[in-house]
Design a protein around this motif. Structure first.
Motif, PDB file in Angstrom:
ATOM      1  N   GLY A 118       0.808  -1.206   0.000  1.00 20.08           N
ATOM      2  CA  GLY A 118       0.000   0.000   0.000  1.00 20.08           C
ATOM      3  C   GLY A 118       0.844   1.260   0.000  1.00 20.08           C
ATOM      4  O   GLY A 118       0.484   2.262  -0.630  1.00 20.08           O
ATOM      5  N   ARG A 119       1.965   1.201   0.663  1.00 21.47           N
ATOM      6  CA  ARG A 119       2.838   2.380   0.754  1.00 21.47           C
ATOM      7  C   ARG A 119       3.321   2.843  -0.603  1.00 21.47           C
ATOM      8  O   ARG A 119       3.701   4.005  -0.764  1.00 21.47           O
ATOM      9  N   SER A 120       3.291   1.979  -1.613  1.00 26.58           N
ATOM     10  CA  SER A 120       3.725   2.373  -2.959  1.00 26.58           C
ATOM     11  C   SER A 120       2.734   3.319  -3.629  1.00 26.58           C
ATOM     12  O   SER A 120       3.037   3.890  -4.674  1.00 26.58           O
ATOM     13  N   ALA A 177      -3.746   0.684   5.466  1.00 25.98           N
ATOM     14  CA  ALA A 177      -4.794   1.683   5.233  1.00 25.98           C
ATOM     15  C   ALA A 177      -4.799   2.124   3.773  1.00 25.98           C
ATOM     16  O   ALA A 177      -5.867   2.269   3.162  1.00 25.98           O
ATOM     17  N   LEU A 178      -3.628   2.301   3.195  1.00 20.06           N
ATOM     18  CA  LEU A 178      -3.546   2.707   1.790  1.00 20.06           C
ATOM     19  C   LEU A 178      -4.053   1.606   0.854  1.00 20.06           C
ATOM     20  O   LEU A 178      -4.780   1.889  -0.108  1.00 20.06           O
ATOM     21  N   ALA A 179      -3.701   0.365   1.147  1.00 22.42           N
ATOM     22  CA  ALA A 179      -4.222  -0.748   0.330  1.00 22.42           C
ATOM     23  C   ALA A 179      -5.739  -0.824   0.463  1.00 22.42           C
ATOM     24  O   ALA A 179      -6.456  -1.027  -0.532  1.00 22.42           O
ATOM     25  N   PHE A 180      -6.246  -0.643   1.674  1.00 18.79           N
ATOM     26  CA  PHE A 180      -7.693  -0.644   1.900  1.00 18.79           C
ATOM     27  C   PHE A 180      -8.374   0.474   1.110  1.00 18.79           C
ATOM     28  O   PHE A 180      -9.400   0.258   0.454  1.00 18.79           O
ATOM     29  N   LEU A 181      -7.816   1.673   1.154  1.00 16.17           N
ATOM     30  CA  LEU A 181      -8.410   2.788   0.426  1.00 16.17           C
ATOM     31  C   LEU A 181      -8.453   2.517  -1.072  1.00 16.17           C
ATOM     32  O   LEU A 181      -9.432   2.841  -1.746  1.00 16.17           O
TER      33      LEU A 181
END
Length: 148
Positions: A11-13, A45-49
């Motif tokens: 997700g951080r990517s 959280a980023l992957a979820f979004l």
């Protein structure tokens, strides 16, 4: 026969390193958690979004992952610009009543959707780790009753 290599995405990517670090630092301060845990939470959280923007059904963050979304939303300019760049629209936070928010079946469905999209899933933060057995936990990142 050629083997297909599948590379999982973090997700951080989805954000630049400077923004990721600012969000992680914010989580460390506000949530009083270690940097290592804050990085894990923000990554998830980023992957979820990403998944939430591409799915109509009600996906939900775990109780452990939700602070990452909140941290990003509080950085309103960054969050709004990122949503527009990534999805062409703003991703609103529409909380469910607490019992529905951390439903084990919904967490497992959310994790499956994130995995199906090719993201790395930190199962411990979702309460879906292989070592997690009901009733100790049932898929909400902290057990059937919630928690961190």
């Amino acid at each position: 026969m050629t083997a297909l290599a599948t590379e999982l995405t973090h997700g951080r990517s989805l954000v630049g390193p400077e923004l990721f670090n600012r969000l992680v630092n914010f989580l460390v301060q506000e949530e009083k958690i270690t940097r290592e845990r804050a990085e894990r939470v923000m990554d998830q959280a980023l992957a979820f979004l990403h998944m939430s923007a591409h799915r109509d059904e009600g996906l939900s963050p775990s109780q452990a992952v939700d602070p990452g979304w909140h941290a990003f939303m509080l950085h309103t300019r960054d969050y709004a610009a990122w949503c527009q760049r990534q999805f062409g629209r703003f991703i609103h936070h529409n909380p469910f009543p607490a019992p529905q928010l951390y439903d084990g079946a919904q967490m497992r469905a959310t994790v499956a959707a994130i995995e199906d999209a090719g993201f790395v899933v930190d199962h411990e933060l979702w309460g879906t780790a292989a070592t997690c057995n009901p009733p100790a936990c049932c898929g909400d990142g902290g057990g059937c009753g919630g928690g961190k």
